[in-house]
Motif scaffolding. Structure first.
Motif, PDB file in Angstrom:
ATOM      1  N   LEU A   1       8.423  11.882  -0.410  1.00  0.00           N
ATOM      2  CA  LEU A   1       7.602  11.760  -1.763  1.00  0.00           C
ATOM      3  C   LEU A   1       6.194  11.934  -1.185  1.00  0.00           C
ATOM      4  CD1 LEU A   1       8.922   8.166  -2.943  1.00  0.00           C
ATOM      5  CD2 LEU A   1       9.674  10.611  -3.398  1.00  0.00           C
ATOM      6  N   LEU A   2       5.642  11.627  -0.235  1.00  0.00           N
ATOM      7  CA  LEU A   2       4.374  11.843   0.176  1.00  0.00           C
ATOM      8  C   LEU A   2       4.087  13.134   0.286  1.00  0.00           C
ATOM      9  CD1 LEU A   2       3.488   8.934   2.356  1.00  0.00           C
ATOM     10  CD2 LEU A   2       2.624   9.209   0.204  1.00  0.00           C
ATOM     11  N   PHE A   3       5.007  14.241   0.791  1.00  0.00           N
ATOM     12  CA  PHE A   3       4.672  15.465   0.948  1.00  0.00           C
ATOM     13  C   PHE A   3       4.984  16.282  -0.433  1.00  0.00           C
ATOM     14  CE2 PHE A   3       5.683  15.085   5.585  1.00  0.00           C
ATOM     15  CZ  PHE A   3       4.651  15.260   6.074  1.00  0.00           C
ATOM     16  N   LEU A   4       5.536  15.769  -1.194  1.00  0.00           N
ATOM     17  CA  LEU A   4       5.969  16.556  -2.497  1.00  0.00           C
ATOM     18  C   LEU A   4       4.671  17.033  -3.176  1.00  0.00           C
ATOM     19  CD1 LEU A   4       8.786  16.984  -3.715  1.00  0.00           C
ATOM     20  CD2 LEU A   4       8.308  14.781  -5.178  1.00  0.00           C
ATOM     21  N   PRO A   5       3.595  16.398  -3.378  1.00  0.00           N
ATOM     22  CA  PRO A   5       2.569  17.219  -4.199  1.00  0.00           C
ATOM     23  C   PRO A   5       1.964  18.634  -3.208  1.00  0.00           C
ATOM     24  CG  PRO A   5       2.169  14.970  -4.144  1.00  0.00           C
ATOM     25  CD  PRO A   5       3.140  14.817  -3.370  1.00  0.00           C
ATOM     26  N   VAL A   6       2.065  18.263  -2.082  1.00  0.00           N
ATOM     27  CA  VAL A   6       1.465  19.477  -1.211  1.00  0.00           C
ATOM     28  C   VAL A   6       2.498  20.646  -0.981  1.00  0.00           C
ATOM     29  CG1 VAL A   6       1.991  19.111   1.273  1.00  0.00           C
ATOM     30  CG2 VAL A   6      -0.334  20.107   0.588  1.00  0.00           C
TER      31      VAL A   6
ATOM     32  N   PHE B   1       9.218  21.032   9.043  1.00  0.00           N
ATOM     33  CA  PHE B   1       7.868  20.867   8.271  1.00  0.00           C
ATOM     34  C   PHE B   1       6.860  19.824   9.001  1.00  0.00           C
ATOM     35  CE2 PHE B   1       5.043  18.978   5.375  1.00  0.00           C
ATOM     36  CZ  PHE B   1       4.337  20.130   4.651  1.00  0.00           C
TER      37      PHE B   1
ATOM     38  N   TYR C   1      -0.471  14.316   2.389  1.00  0.00           N
ATOM     39  CA  TYR C   1      -0.204  15.188   3.342  1.00  0.00           C
ATOM     40  C   TYR C   1      -1.339  14.745   4.452  1.00  0.00           C
ATOM     41  CZ  TYR C   1      -1.419  19.867   5.737  1.00  0.00           C
ATOM     42  OH  TYR C   1      -1.596  20.945   6.382  1.00  0.00           O
TER      43      TYR C   1
ATOM     44  N   VAL D   1       0.932  -1.171  -0.060  1.00  0.00           N
ATOM     45  CA  VAL D   1      -0.152   0.085   0.003  1.00  0.00           C
ATOM     46  C   VAL D   1       0.874   1.226   0.068  1.00  0.00           C
ATOM     47  CG1 VAL D   1      -1.596   1.270   1.162  1.00  0.00           C
ATOM     48  CG2 VAL D   1      -1.627  -1.267   1.076  1.00  0.00           C
TER      49      VAL D   1
ATOM     50  N   LEU E   1       3.293  20.374  11.153  1.00  0.00           N
ATOM     51  CA  LEU E   1       2.062  19.595  10.839  1.00  0.00           C
ATOM     52  C   LEU E   1       1.638  18.995  11.943  1.00  0.00           C
ATOM     53  CD1 LEU E   1       1.800  19.140   7.797  1.00  0.00           C
ATOM     54  CD2 LEU E   1       2.473  17.018   8.189  1.00  0.00           C
ATOM     55  N   PHE E   2       2.231  18.341  12.821  1.00  0.00           N
ATOM     56  CA  PHE E   2       1.543  17.463  13.746  1.00  0.00           C
ATOM     57  C   PHE E   2       1.240  18.216  15.164  1.00  0.00           C
ATOM     58  CE2 PHE E   2       5.052  14.146  12.242  1.00  0.00           C
ATOM     59  CZ  PHE E   2       4.138  14.082  10.976  1.00  0.00           C
TER      60      PHE E   2
ATOM     61  N   PHE F   1       5.301  13.618 -11.219  1.00  0.00           N
ATOM     62  CA  PHE F   1       6.640  14.598 -11.417  1.00  0.00           C
ATOM     63  C   PHE F   1       7.571  13.752 -12.165  1.00  0.00           C
ATOM     64  CE2 PHE F   1       5.042  15.742  -7.099  1.00  0.00           C
ATOM     65  CZ  PHE F   1       5.349  17.118  -7.296  1.00  0.00           C
TER      66      PHE F   1
ATOM     67  N   MET G   1      -2.733  11.711   4.983  1.00  0.00           N
ATOM     68  CA  MET G   1      -2.348  10.723   5.316  1.00  0.00           C
ATOM     69  C   MET G   1      -1.496  10.651   6.458  1.00  0.00           C
ATOM     70  SD  MET G   1      -0.646   7.680   2.817  1.00  0.00           S
ATOM     71  CE  MET G   1       0.292   6.534   3.514  1.00  0.00           C
ATOM     72  N   MET G   2      -0.361  11.732   6.135  1.00  0.00           N
ATOM     73  CA  MET G   2       0.436  11.829   7.273  1.00  0.00           C
ATOM     74  C   MET G   2      -0.153  12.550   8.485  1.00  0.00           C
ATOM     75  SD  MET G   2       3.194  10.779   6.153  1.00  0.00           S
ATOM     76  CE  MET G   2       4.293  11.210   7.166  1.00  0.00           C
ATOM     77  N   LEU G   3      -1.074  13.486   8.438  1.00  0.00           N
ATOM     78  CA  LEU G   3      -1.683  14.172   9.545  1.00  0.00           C
ATOM     79  C   LEU G   3      -2.445  12.925  10.166  1.00  0.00           C
ATOM     80  CD1 LEU G   3      -3.481  17.593   8.130  1.00  0.00           C
ATOM     81  CD2 LEU G   3      -1.591  16.970   9.892  1.00  0.00           C
TER      82      LEU G   3
ATOM     83  N   PHE H   1      -3.670  13.994  -0.734  1.00  0.00           N
ATOM     84  CA  PHE H   1      -3.671  12.817  -0.182  1.00  0.00           C
ATOM     85  C   PHE H   1      -2.531  12.374   0.822  1.00  0.00           C
ATOM     86  CE2 PHE H   1      -1.031   9.429  -1.960  1.00  0.00           C
ATOM     87  CZ  PHE H   1      -0.716   9.852  -3.067  1.00  0.00           C
TER      88      PHE H   1
ATOM     89  N   ALA I   1       1.987   9.354  -5.855  1.00  0.00           N
ATOM     90  CA  ALA I   1       2.501  10.809  -5.329  1.00  0.00           C
ATOM     91  C   ALA I   1       3.301  11.206  -6.172  1.00  0.00           C
ATOM     92  CB  ALA I   1       3.145  11.014  -3.913  1.00  0.00           C
ATOM     93  N   VAL I   2       4.260  10.430  -6.902  1.00  0.00           N
ATOM     94  CA  VAL I   2       5.574  10.874  -7.375  1.00  0.00           C
ATOM     95  C   VAL I   2       5.565  10.619  -8.980  1.00  0.00           C
ATOM     96  CG1 VAL I   2       7.165   8.816  -7.547  1.00  0.00           C
ATOM     97  CG2 VAL I   2       7.981  11.131  -6.973  1.00  0.00           C
TER      98      VAL I   2
ATOM     99  N   SER J   1      -2.202  19.299  14.143  1.00  0.00           N
ATOM    100  CA  SER J   1      -3.439  18.394  14.125  1.00  0.00           C
ATOM    101  C   SER J   1      -3.870  18.084  15.297  1.00  0.00           C
ATOM    102  CB  SER J   1      -2.984  17.120  13.222  1.00  0.00           C
ATOM    103  OG  SER J   1      -1.878  16.616  13.800  1.00  0.00           O
TER     104      SER J   1
ATOM    105  N   TRP K   1      -5.262  14.404  -5.539  1.00  0.00           N
ATOM    106  CA  TRP K   1      -3.713  13.929  -5.635  1.00  0.00           C
ATOM    107  C   TRP K   1      -2.973  14.839  -4.848  1.00  0.00           C
ATOM    108  CZ3 TRP K   1       0.289  16.761  -7.807  1.00  0.00           C
ATOM    109  CH2 TRP K   1       1.481  15.943  -7.697  1.00  0.00           C
TER     110      TRP K   1
ATOM    111  N   SER L   1       3.188   6.035  -2.967  1.00  0.00           N
ATOM    112  CA  SER L   1       4.473   6.908  -2.886  1.00  0.00           C
ATOM    113  C   SER L   1       4.552   6.961  -4.650  1.00  0.00           C
ATOM    114  CB  SER L   1       5.614   6.143  -2.598  1.00  0.00           C
ATOM    115  OG  SER L   1       5.545   5.676  -1.173  1.00  0.00           O
TER     116      SER L   1
ATOM    117  N   LEU M   1      -5.723   4.806   3.964  1.00  0.00           N
ATOM    118  CA  LEU M   1      -4.434   4.610   3.412  1.00  0.00           C
ATOM    119  C   LEU M   1      -3.373   4.710   4.791  1.00  0.00           C
ATOM    120  CD1 LEU M   1      -3.549   6.846   0.472  1.00  0.00           C
ATOM    121  CD2 LEU M   1      -3.476   4.468   0.577  1.00  0.00           C
TER     122      LEU M   1
ATOM    123  N   PHE N   1      12.971  22.278   1.111  1.00  0.00           N
ATOM    124  CA  PHE N   1      12.099  21.285   1.839  1.00  0.00           C
ATOM    125  C   PHE N   1      12.979  20.174   2.608  1.00  0.00           C
ATOM    126  CE2 PHE N   1       9.491  17.584   2.666  1.00  0.00           C
ATOM    127  CZ  PHE N   1       8.503  17.952   3.313  1.00  0.00           C
TER     128      PHE N   1
END
Lengths: 267, 281
Positions: free
Chosen positions: B100-105, A257, B163, A8, A261-262, A20, B165-167, B161, A16-17, A265, B158, A13, B83, A250
């Motif tokens: 990688l998961l943060f890249l889009p945001v 960062f 971001y 999953v 974020l955390f 790009f 997911m990490m939250l 998701f 997401a990538v 939340s 896209w 991943s 997820l 980044f």
């Protein structure tokens, strides 16, 4: 179980990538391969020419300089002014404290999009239209930054302040020399969020900036998609270039960062 | 100690917020009651701008489109929660995967729009190519309403998701392990565990995300501006309509009325989200 979880994660991943990679691939293709059928992810010959091409075709260097000026100024001002105000709210007791803090909360609740129209009218009156000052100044400080910095200053123990006062530190020295270094993690978090926001900002710079030599990267890129409809390789190369600084900053500051974020939340 | 000192510290920040945020907010309400064009003198219009707005087909269509954009919020939350639940305890170790998961945001929206405009390209795009392998005819991702609005939503989904997911993972990490383990021993089904233990514990995360995501969705502009620039106004969103009236037609009075409606909507959304979450508690 663990294998399923890894799968999953792998799919997420890749999802997401992948866009790009497709952009990067397009930016490295030759004209004849751009519309190759079937499409190829890895170009048969890597063509760096698109990067030089886009750099020469539009004032890319100017866009980079403008965006850097805007972003660096935005980060510096937001950190400085938010920490000054956050310090006052956290470490002083004064008469207008509550109403002024409510004013900050009210500012947080007002979306940029709602006020751009009167802001533009105001920027015109101030003769700041089509200038980088006009882009930066109205949003030089944001309410959320003040809020974050207030929390950071409030978390510093009373004894620190007492000791500094015994040593005869003025309020300004207490803020700058003693307490500001102790809020470094929050400052870093605020810096990375402000950086990402300012570098990628679009609507307000689009409204304010009129002449191409004043454009930021995002505004320049958005107009390029209209100009180079037939040469998407240039557009792709420009997009990759404008993304690089965000990526580098980044990676250097990912830790901060994630902390922001955390924190956001859990409150 | 000098009683004026705190005010010196506050002055620069509050001056800026007052001049550039609070005062314009008052002004936009005032403008909305004026016939105010950039080119001409302004005069009192009463509710004229609002009655014109409520009779404007483009207003209702763009409003509808913006509300449709808000639909992305529950989908985004469901997808990212699913997820997060299925990869629990796996992600936190690998900072490369998190990158990688943060890249889009973190990517500028204009770049994201450029990327997806190429992917959705109706003649040469990769998605229509892949569909052709399945003998599906080309889809009009960018030019046909409401498919193009769906494309905007796919982009938004896209972009968010990883971001979210990490939250969720951060929220899940706060649930004491003992509670979950004890509930399993008591013979609680996974569904009961999800609805009675995990979701209530995620309430702060869910509330934060519902507010942030829905108010971002109602204000959607850049995605539309870059992804589907040439389409008619009634395919676009409320902020695109505001932009057209204010900065292409320079009708400041009318544009301000749209902005006031937008403010009411974002305010109502945040309030509604908070109410819904409190009722569920």
């Amino acid at each position: 179980m663990t294998a399923a979880r890894r799968l999953v994660l792998l799919i997420a991943s890749v999802a997401a990538v992948a866009p790009f990679l497709w952009l990067l691939s397009t930016s490295l293709k030759g004209a004849e391969e751009l519309f190759a059928y079937p499409p190829r992810l890895i170009p048969s010959t890597i063509v760096w020419e698109n990067y030089r091409g886009v750099w020469n075709a539009i004032p890319m260097a100017a866009y980079f300089i403008n965006t850097t000026i805007v972003t660096v100024t935005a980060v510096t001002l937001n950190l400085l002014l938010s920490s000054l105000a956050g310090f006052a709210f956290a470490r002083f007791r004064f008469r207008a404290q509550r109403p002024l803090f409510y004013a900050v909360i009210a500012a947080i609740l007002i979306p940029k999009e709602v006020i751009i129209l009167p802001l533009y009218a105001m920027v015109l009156r101030m003769h700041l239209a089509d200038s980088l000052t006009g882009v930066v100044l109205p949003f030089a400080v944001d309410g959320l930054g003040i809020f974050l910095m207030r929390q950071a200053f409030a978390a510093i123990p009373r004894e620190v302040e007492d000791a500094a006062r015994v040593d005869g530190a003025s309020p300004l020295r207490l803020w700058w020399d003693v307490m500001l270094p102790m809020t470094r993690p929050t400052l870093a978090t605020l810096a990375i969020f402000t950086f990402i926001g300012a570098w990628g900002d679009f609507l307000w710079p689009l409204v304010v900036l009129k002449s191409p030599e004043h454009y930021t990267l995002q505004v320049g890129l958005s107009f390029m998609t209209g100009t180079f409809v037939d040469n998407f390789r240039y557009v792709a190369a420009g997009a990759v270039l404008s993304l690089l600084p965000v990526l580098i900053v980044f990676m250097l500051m990912q830790k901060h960062f994630e902390r922001g974020l955390f924190a956001g939340s859990t409150h | 100690m000098n009683r004026a000192i705190p005010y010196y510290f506050l002055l620069p920040a509050l001056l800026l917020l007052g001049v550039f945020v609070l005062y314009p907010m008052a002004e936009v309400v005032g403008f909305s009651f004026l016939h105010y064009s950039f080119f001409g003198p302004h005069e009192f219009a009463g509710l004229g701008n609002y009655s014109r707005l409520f009779q404007d087909g483009d207003f209702w269509r763009t409003l509808l489109n913006s509300l449709l954009c808000v639909l992305v919020t529950p989908i985004l939350m469901a997808v990212s929660l699913a997820l997060a639940l299925s990869v629990r305890h796996q992600v936190h170790r690998a900072s490369g995967v998190r990158l990688l998961l943060f890249l889009p945001v973190i990517t500028p929206v204009v770049v994201v729009g450029i990327m997806w405009r190429w992917i959705f390209n109706e003649d040469t795009g990769i998605i229509n190519y892949l569909l052709s392998l399945l003998t599906v005819r080309p889809v009009h991702w960018l030019t046909q309403y409401p498919v193009n609005l769906g494309s905007v939503l796919i982009l938004t989904l896209w972009r968010g998701f990883g971001y979210y997911m990490m939250l969720f993972l951060a929220g899940l990490a706060l649930i004491p392990k003992e509670i979950e383990e004890a509930s399993l021993l008591d013979g609680v089904t996974p569904w009961q565990q999800a609805t009675r233990i995990i979701l209530p514990n995620l309430k702060p995360t869910l509330l934060f995300m519902a507010v942030v995501s829905s108010s971002a969705a109602i204000k959607l502009f850049t995605e539309v501006y870059v992804l589907i620039p040439g389409v008619p106004m009634n395919n676009k969103t409320l902020v695109a309509f505001l932009y057209r009236q204010a900065f292409e037609r320079f009708d400041f009075g009318y544009g301000s009325a749209i902005a006031v409606v937008l403010f009411a909507l974002t305010f109502a959304l945040s309030a509604a989200n908070i109410r819904i979450m409190e009722d569920r508690a």
